[in-house]
Write a protein that holds these residues in place. Sequence first.
Motif, PDB file in Angstrom:
ATOM      1  N   ARG A  78       0.930  -1.222   0.044  1.00 17.07           N
ATOM      2  CA  ARG A  78       0.069  -0.068  -0.112  1.00 17.07           C
ATOM      3  C   ARG A  78       0.880   1.285  -0.136  1.00 17.07           C
ATOM      4  N   ARG A  79       0.458   2.183  -0.983  1.00 14.91           N
ATOM      5  CA  ARG A  79       1.369   3.305  -1.071  1.00 14.91           C
ATOM      6  C   ARG A  79       0.860   4.351   0.106  1.00 14.91           C
TER       7      ARG A  79
ATOM      8  N   ARG B 183       6.217   2.582   0.522  1.00 12.39           N
ATOM      9  CA  ARG B 183       5.452   1.329   0.766  1.00 12.39           C
ATOM     10  C   ARG B 183       6.425   0.233   1.333  1.00 12.39           C
ATOM     11  N   PHE B 184       5.580  -0.584   2.111  1.00 13.67           N
ATOM     12  CA  PHE B 184       6.303  -1.641   2.548  1.00 13.67           C
ATOM     13  C   PHE B 184       6.443  -2.730   1.685  1.00 13.67           C
TER      14      PHE B 184
ATOM     15  N   ALA C 232       9.484  -6.146   6.771  1.00 13.44           N
ATOM     16  CA  ALA C 232       9.399  -5.496   5.502  1.00 13.44           C
ATOM     17  C   ALA C 232      10.736  -4.775   5.202  1.00 13.44           C
ATOM     18  N   PHE C 233      10.892  -4.737   3.981  1.00 10.88           N
ATOM     19  CA  PHE C 233      11.884  -3.514   3.485  1.00 10.88           C
ATOM     20  C   PHE C 233      11.001  -2.393   2.898  1.00 10.88           C
ATOM     21  N   VAL C 234      11.444  -1.271   3.026  1.00 10.80           N
ATOM     22  CA  VAL C 234      10.625  -0.293   2.962  1.00 10.80           C
ATOM     23  C   VAL C 234      11.375   0.689   1.520  1.00 10.80           C
ATOM     24  N   GLU C 235      10.172   0.869   0.630  1.00 14.38           N
ATOM     25  CA  GLU C 235      10.931   1.756  -0.509  1.00 14.38           C
ATOM     26  C   GLU C 235      10.160   3.445  -0.500  1.00 14.38           C
TER      27      GLU C 235
END
Length: 449
Positions: free
Chosen positions: A135-136, A145-146, A156-159
């Motif tokens: 989800r953004r 987002r995760f 999570a990695f996160v962007e």
Amino acid sequence: MKVTFYGATREVTGSCYLVETSASRILVDCGMFQGSAFTDAKNFRDFGFNPSSIDSVIVTHAHLDHVGRLPKLVRNGFKGKIYATPPTVKLAKVVLDDAVAIMDDEFRREYRPKLYDQNDVNTVIKRFVPIEYSRRVRLGGLTFRFRDAGHIIGSAFVEIEEAGGPCIAFSGDLGNVPNPILRPTAQLVERDVLVMESTYGNRLHERVNTREQRLKDSIVSTLTQKGVLIIPAFAIERAQELLYELNHLVENHLVPSANVYLDSPMAIEALGVVESFPQYYNDHTREMVERGEDPFSFPGLRLTRTREQSKTINESPNPKVIIAGSGMMNGGRILHHLLRYLGNKKNTILIIGYQAHGTLGRHLYLGDRRVDVLHKHITVKARIESIDAYSAHADQQQLINWVGAAKRLPGHIYCTHGEEESSIALVSRLTKELGVTADVPHFEQTVEL
Ligand SMILES: [Zn+2]
């Protein structure tokens, strides 16, 4: 966009990164530094930034070295929201409640100063905003987002990207694939910059698929000679994976029947959290649940929550299996069991996790035959075995593969969350094999993207 490294530089613990743009100041993780003492002196130092100037925090997962200073952050003036996946929100409560209990206990026994108290933890829990994978979410001029990191449930990695600006990813901790319960780590998409963990940046694990066989061998050999098998386990994830594999061995009659004690209140609570999120399991384990099977329970399993229940383990006849914490044998109920069972050659201590320098676990792992447990000298006669395929972290090759599988390689990689030699080894392979620019940042170093 600017990033400053406020922890986990040239060491494994204390993850904390500040992302700044003209419109916002966001932290990624706010973890505790962990050394030989539970609340290492470093945790009492100033953050290096003003907590009240931070707009929000994004948390990759619920391990203490990623969430452990959040209560200090709110205590020192942080007023914003904390974003994490739903399982991370639930597990963070288990982890932080436990941390406060340990601090209270250390204060009572040795007057060690407390970093924070239960009120601060309760405030943190209220500030959490659960966000599902993919989800953004917009935060000021940024979107994040995760993505599934496959390390522990909800990890999570996160962007993160800035409108019209650069995009960056923080790996959090990446899983050791395949995992019996979790889905594999999601693929990295195009990123200008990547901040990645390097816990095992210089090591390769044993193959994951041989570990159940080795676990079985250890159980069979100890139980057939009527011994006690003691497995020191980390409460989050490792303990649940063990139950999963024991379930398989017991249900298929691959090991002799015996009582198996999960003697860790925290692992029992974490089990409750894991069981409440079957939608986060991999297909195989989710299908088990849909068929009505319980992947974490089997005949003979006993969950001992209270101290009184724990004491009944002593009276139960051999053979038996005891899973207890702490994972590095530097505290917790495991010490009472070691005191009782280390001196008998029929018993086995099975080490399944990283043992830091200075811990009792490290001494046993290295084969020391005389150790101190709860201020008593013990001659070790029990067998000491170890299986390192239970690591929850990707090894060097898995880290390289994860980066290499990205559609477009990151322009710059910063290796954190590893001892210095580990981070440097990963940088050298990333540079040589993938041709990317990579380095190991220093504490409080700021990089401009
Ligand atoms: Zn972790």
